[in-house]
Design an enzyme around this catalytic site. Structure first.
Site, mmCIF file in Angstrom:
data_model
loop_
_atom_site.group_PDB
_atom_site.id
_atom_site.type_symbol
_atom_site.label_atom_id
_atom_site.label_comp_id
_atom_site.label_asym_id
_atom_site.label_seq_id
_atom_site.Cartn_x
_atom_site.Cartn_y
_atom_site.Cartn_z
ATOM 1 N N SER A 144 0.157 8.760 10.053
ATOM 2 C CA SER A 144 0.276 7.323 9.788
ATOM 3 C C SER A 144 1.711 6.839 9.964
ATOM 4 O O SER A 144 2.665 7.569 9.651
ATOM 5 C CB SER A 144 -0.165 7.054 8.349
ATOM 6 O OG SER A 144 0.126 5.728 7.981
ATOM 7 N N TYR A 170 0.507 8.869 -0.943
ATOM 8 C CA TYR A 170 -0.303 8.934 0.282
ATOM 9 C C TYR A 170 0.568 9.372 1.456
ATOM 10 O O TYR A 170 0.244 10.321 2.178
ATOM 11 C CB TYR A 170 -0.941 7.556 0.549
ATOM 12 C CG TYR A 170 -1.514 7.418 1.934
ATOM 13 C CD1 TYR A 170 -2.612 8.179 2.326
ATOM 14 C CD2 TYR A 170 -0.966 6.529 2.869
ATOM 15 C CE1 TYR A 170 -3.140 8.061 3.606
ATOM 16 C CE2 TYR A 170 -1.485 6.404 4.142
ATOM 17 C CZ TYR A 170 -2.577 7.176 4.507
ATOM 18 O OH TYR A 170 -3.091 7.069 5.774
ATOM 19 N N LYS A 174 0.602 12.943 3.788
ATOM 20 C CA LYS A 174 0.498 12.975 5.265
ATOM 21 C C LYS A 174 1.706 13.720 5.848
ATOM 22 O O LYS A 174 1.572 14.482 6.804
ATOM 23 C CB LYS A 174 0.438 11.554 5.834
ATOM 24 C CG LYS A 174 -0.859 10.833 5.562
ATOM 25 C CD LYS A 174 -1.982 11.385 6.427
ATOM 26 C CE LYS A 174 -3.309 10.696 6.156
ATOM 27 N NZ LYS A 174 -4.447 11.353 6.805
HETATM 28 P P1 NAD Z 1 -12.115 5.998 6.024
HETATM 29 O O1 NAD Z 1 -11.976 6.119 4.564
HETATM 30 O O2 NAD Z 1 -12.994 4.950 6.576
HETATM 31 O O3 NAD Z 1 -12.569 7.406 6.648
HETATM 32 C C1 NAD Z 1 -12.265 8.641 6.035
HETATM 33 C C2 NAD Z 1 -13.558 9.447 5.985
HETATM 34 O O4 NAD Z 1 -13.288 10.714 5.360
HETATM 35 C C3 NAD Z 1 -14.648 8.767 5.149
HETATM 36 O O5 NAD Z 1 -15.855 8.803 5.860
HETATM 37 C C4 NAD Z 1 -14.725 9.605 3.883
HETATM 38 O O6 NAD Z 1 -16.021 9.591 3.308
HETATM 39 C C5 NAD Z 1 -14.321 10.967 4.416
HETATM 40 N N1 NAD Z 1 -13.767 11.877 3.406
HETATM 41 C C6 NAD Z 1 -12.849 11.597 2.453
HETATM 42 N N2 NAD Z 1 -12.591 12.694 1.716
HETATM 43 C C7 NAD Z 1 -13.356 13.698 2.226
HETATM 44 C C8 NAD Z 1 -13.538 15.069 1.895
HETATM 45 N N3 NAD Z 1 -12.887 15.628 0.869
HETATM 46 N N4 NAD Z 1 -14.404 15.798 2.636
HETATM 47 C C9 NAD Z 1 -15.095 15.237 3.653
HETATM 48 N N5 NAD Z 1 -14.959 13.942 4.011
HETATM 49 C C10 NAD Z 1 -14.105 13.182 3.297
HETATM 50 O O7 NAD Z 1 -10.644 5.863 6.626
HETATM 51 P P2 NAD Z 1 -10.165 5.529 8.097
HETATM 52 O O8 NAD Z 1 -9.524 4.204 8.061
HETATM 53 O O9 NAD Z 1 -11.243 5.775 9.057
HETATM 54 O O10 NAD Z 1 -9.005 6.602 8.238
HETATM 55 C C11 NAD Z 1 -9.212 7.854 8.856
HETATM 56 C C12 NAD Z 1 -7.940 8.679 8.743
HETATM 57 O O11 NAD Z 1 -6.870 7.964 9.359
HETATM 58 C C13 NAD Z 1 -7.501 8.969 7.318
HETATM 59 O O12 NAD Z 1 -6.994 10.282 7.262
HETATM 60 C C14 NAD Z 1 -6.390 7.961 7.076
HETATM 61 O O13 NAD Z 1 -5.450 8.417 6.135
HETATM 62 C C15 NAD Z 1 -5.777 7.846 8.461
HETATM 63 N N6 NAD Z 1 -5.111 6.557 8.686
HETATM 64 C C16 NAD Z 1 -5.795 5.395 8.484
HETATM 65 C C17 NAD Z 1 -5.162 4.180 8.663
HETATM 66 C C18 NAD Z 1 -5.886 2.882 8.412
HETATM 67 O O14 NAD Z 1 -5.238 1.877 8.199
HETATM 68 N N7 NAD Z 1 -7.224 2.830 8.428
HETATM 69 C C19 NAD Z 1 -3.823 4.143 9.079
HETATM 70 C C20 NAD Z 1 -3.156 5.342 9.303
HETATM 71 C C21 NAD Z 1 -3.822 6.560 9.109
HETATM 72 C C1 UD1 Z 2 -0.922 -0.638 4.681
HETATM 73 C C2 UD1 Z 2 -0.471 0.547 3.872
HETATM 74 C C3 UD1 Z 2 0.125 1.585 4.805
HETATM 75 C C4 UD1 Z 2 -0.870 1.971 5.887
HETATM 76 C C5 UD1 Z 2 -1.264 0.713 6.642
HETATM 77 C C6 UD1 Z 2 -2.268 1.072 7.711
HETATM 78 C C7 UD1 Z 2 0.137 -0.470 1.740
HETATM 79 C C8 UD1 Z 2 1.263 -0.819 0.803
HETATM 80 N N1 UD1 Z 2 0.501 0.085 2.887
HETATM 81 O O1 UD1 Z 2 0.222 -1.191 5.220
HETATM 82 O O2 UD1 Z 2 0.476 2.737 4.081
HETATM 83 O O3 UD1 Z 2 -0.289 2.890 6.787
HETATM 84 O O4 UD1 Z 2 -1.818 -0.232 5.711
HETATM 85 O O5 UD1 Z 2 -3.259 0.165 7.881
HETATM 86 O O6 UD1 Z 2 -1.030 -0.651 1.442
HETATM 87 N N2 UD1 Z 2 -0.919 -9.052 3.340
HETATM 88 C C9 UD1 Z 2 -1.064 -10.280 2.762
HETATM 89 N N3 UD1 Z 2 -2.147 -10.485 1.972
HETATM 90 C C10 UD1 Z 2 -3.088 -9.527 1.719
HETATM 91 C C11 UD1 Z 2 -2.930 -8.263 2.324
HETATM 92 C C12 UD1 Z 2 -1.822 -8.055 3.121
HETATM 93 O O7 UD1 Z 2 -0.236 -11.162 2.959
HETATM 94 O O8 UD1 Z 2 -4.055 -9.781 0.978
HETATM 95 C C13 UD1 Z 2 0.228 -8.823 4.238
HETATM 96 C C14 UD1 Z 2 1.133 -7.695 3.830
HETATM 97 O O9 UD1 Z 2 2.138 -8.137 2.974
HETATM 98 C C15 UD1 Z 2 1.670 -7.233 5.193
HETATM 99 C C16 UD1 Z 2 0.513 -7.509 6.147
HETATM 100 O O10 UD1 Z 2 -0.308 -8.471 5.495
HETATM 101 O O11 UD1 Z 2 2.762 -8.019 5.584
HETATM 102 C C17 UD1 Z 2 -0.332 -6.278 6.457
HETATM 103 O O12 UD1 Z 2 -0.729 -5.674 5.240
HETATM 104 P P1 UD1 Z 2 -1.773 -4.457 5.199
HETATM 105 O O13 UD1 Z 2 -2.966 -4.790 6.003
HETATM 106 O O14 UD1 Z 2 -1.990 -4.093 3.777
HETATM 107 O O15 UD1 Z 2 -1.032 -3.279 5.970
HETATM 108 P P2 UD1 Z 2 0.412 -2.624 5.740
HETATM 109 O O16 UD1 Z 2 1.177 -3.351 4.701
HETATM 110 O O17 UD1 Z 2 1.048 -2.498 7.050
#
Ligand code: NAD
Ligand code: UD1
Length: 373
Positions: A144, A170, A174
């Site tokens: 991330s 978190y 990672k």
């Molecule tokens: P998500 O929660 O939708 O998907 C994660 C999946 O993992 C879910 O289906 C959940 O049920 C499963 N899971 C959780 N714990 C588990 C366990 N112990 N055993 C088996 N399955 C388990 O999240 P996502 O947005 O699809 O994210 C996927 C990955 O990408 C995560 O590792 C997250 O940290 C990373 N990531 C997400 C974002 C984001 O903003 N969505 C950003 C950066 C990194």
């Molecule tokens: C969040 C996570 C970050 C993760 C990223 C990936 C937090 C503090 N950080 O970051 O660890 O990697 O998502 O998707 O949760 N905002 C509003 N109103 C809201 C929600 C958000 O104004 O109700 C603003 C925030 O201040 C920011 C932007 O929208 O400026 C994006 O926010 P968000 O979607 O939560 O993502 P990140 O802050 O980038």
């Protein structure tokens, strides 16, 4: 065709990536405990890919199909052992793992650090041990941009070599998995994005920026539990009328309109980035890639509001509130290394993101539905 294990494949990014990988001809075993997802997502992936969803125990009573779902926890060493051994026994050994499973809510990680370290680090370590024991040494890992902490303005757009300074449990978990992967690959902790690796490991550490949007069919998308913490799902829920207004966290940031700027990446672009990273690993000598996956374009909170208003043809009421603790002003990727290494770059705009995210929200006002998790 490769036999792949997709952990967390029922989740938001996992489900879209499963579809892209099925379309590329791969055969998928999905392991998910449904702690943050629904099996309905995978039923719909199967439908979109023109196949069926096979459900199985970790011991796989029958040869795995194109898409096979096993309910289980990545921390369960017996479950992992059964899965790897059974796939091998059917002549379809797992060749690579795409590892999405994990917990991802920043605020929750501050409240429950033990749980986050357990699932994200211990779970990854057990998975890597099972892989090692079964000579499966190719992994694409969900890292991330949160690793970059508060990037200083001169570092934006952020290269992979920017300092790593996670600011919450978190992000720290990672970072720890990234370090474990580097140790396994006998790579230095150095910031080079492409390093030759030892021990036969092929590893991609993909640092996602802000994944949003949905498949254009409106059949799969993001289904957050409870009140969304993140901007995009919150805005779509305001547009559909599930929430009265958006709270904008600060309009006094040092950005063009004063609201926070992020690099929003369409989840289908991100899914295609995984396909390219996997293919790059499978065809190259053992190596470890560390790549940003982002668009390289910044959008402010108000830019996203305007784009969603245009997509939905609805007004999105909002009010300005103080800054959210822990937020950064700007986070935008420098995605040039991924472009160079994977011949991949994002294809979809903020307009596409809002159109597809809105189509998903409209067709599924309550996500995958109550009670089907
Ligand atoms: P998500 O929660 O939708 O998907 C994660 C999946 O993992 C879910 O289906 C959940 O049920 C499963 N899971 C959780 N714990 C588990 C366990 N112990 N055993 C088996 N399955 C388990 O999240 P996502 O947005 O699809 O994210 C996927 C990955 O990408 C995560 O590792 C997250 O940290 C990373 N990531 C997400 C974002 C984001 O903003 N969505 C950003 C950066 C990194
Ligand atoms: C969040 C996570 C970050 C993760 C990223 C990936 C937090 C503090 N950080 O970051 O660890 O990697 O998502 O998707 O949760 N905002 C509003 N109103 C809201 C929600 C958000 O104004 O109700 C603003 C925030 O201040 C920011 C932007 O929208 O400026 C994006 O926010 P968000 O979607 O939560 O993502 P990140 O802050 O980038």
């Amino acid at each position: 065709m490769a036999q792949l294990l997709i952990t967390g494949g029922a989740g938001f990014i996992g489900s879209h990536t499963c579809l892209v990988l099925l379309e590329a001809g791969h055969q998928l075993l999905v392991l998910d405990d449904f702690s943050n997802s629904s099996a309905v997502a995978l039923e719909r992936v199967a439908e979109l890919a023109g196949t069926r969803l096979q459900r199985a125990q970790p011991t796989l009573e029958a040869a795995p199909d194109a898409l096979t779902l096993v309910e289980g926890d990545i921390r369960d060493a017996q479950c992992l052992e059964a899965l790897f051994a059974s796939a091998k026994a059917f002549g379809l050994p797992i060749q690579a793992v795409i590892h999405f499973a994990g917990l991802k809510a920043v605020g929750e990680s501050v409240q429950q650090p033990l749980r986050y370290w357990d699932v994200n680090l211990v779970g990854s370590q057990r998975l890597l041990r099972a892989m090692d024991q079964h000579n499966c040494r190719t992994m694409v890992f969900s890292s991330s941009a949160t690793l970059y902490g508060y990037p200083s303005p001169e570092q934006v757009p952020i290269p992979e070599t920017a300092p790593i300074k996670p600011i919450n449990p978190y992000g720290a978990s990672k970072h720890a998995v990234e370090a474990l992967l580097a140790d396994l690959a006998r790579c230095s902790g150095a910031a080079e994005a492409i390093q030759a690796s030892g021990g036969g490991w092929r590893i991609a550490r993909l640092r996602y920026f802000n994944p949003v949007g949905a498949h254009p069919s409106g059949r799969i998308g993001e289904d957050p539990n409870g009140i969304p913490n993140n901007l995009f799902p919150f805005i779509t829920q305001v547009a559909i009328g599930r929430r009265p207004e958006l709270t904008v966290f600060g309009d006094d940031w040092p950005t063009p309109d004063g609201t926070g700027v992020r690099d929003y990446i369409h989840v289908m672009d991100l899914a295609e980035g995984h396909r390219e990273a996997l293919h790059s690993l499978l065809r190259a000598d053992p190596q470890m890639l560390t790549l940003n996956l982002g668009s390289g374009q910044g959008a402010s909170v108000l830019d996203v509001v305007k784009a969603m208003e245009a997509a939905s043809q609805r007004a999105i009421p909002y009010r300005i509130a103080p800054r959210r603790p822990g937020d950064a002003a700007i986070s935008v990727a420098n995605p040039s290394l991924a472009a160079q290494q994977l011949q991949w770059q994002t294809q979809r705009s903020l307009t596409d993101i809002c159109r597809d995210g809105w189509a998903w929200q409209q067709a599924n006002p309550n996500g995958y539905g109550d009670g089907c998790r």
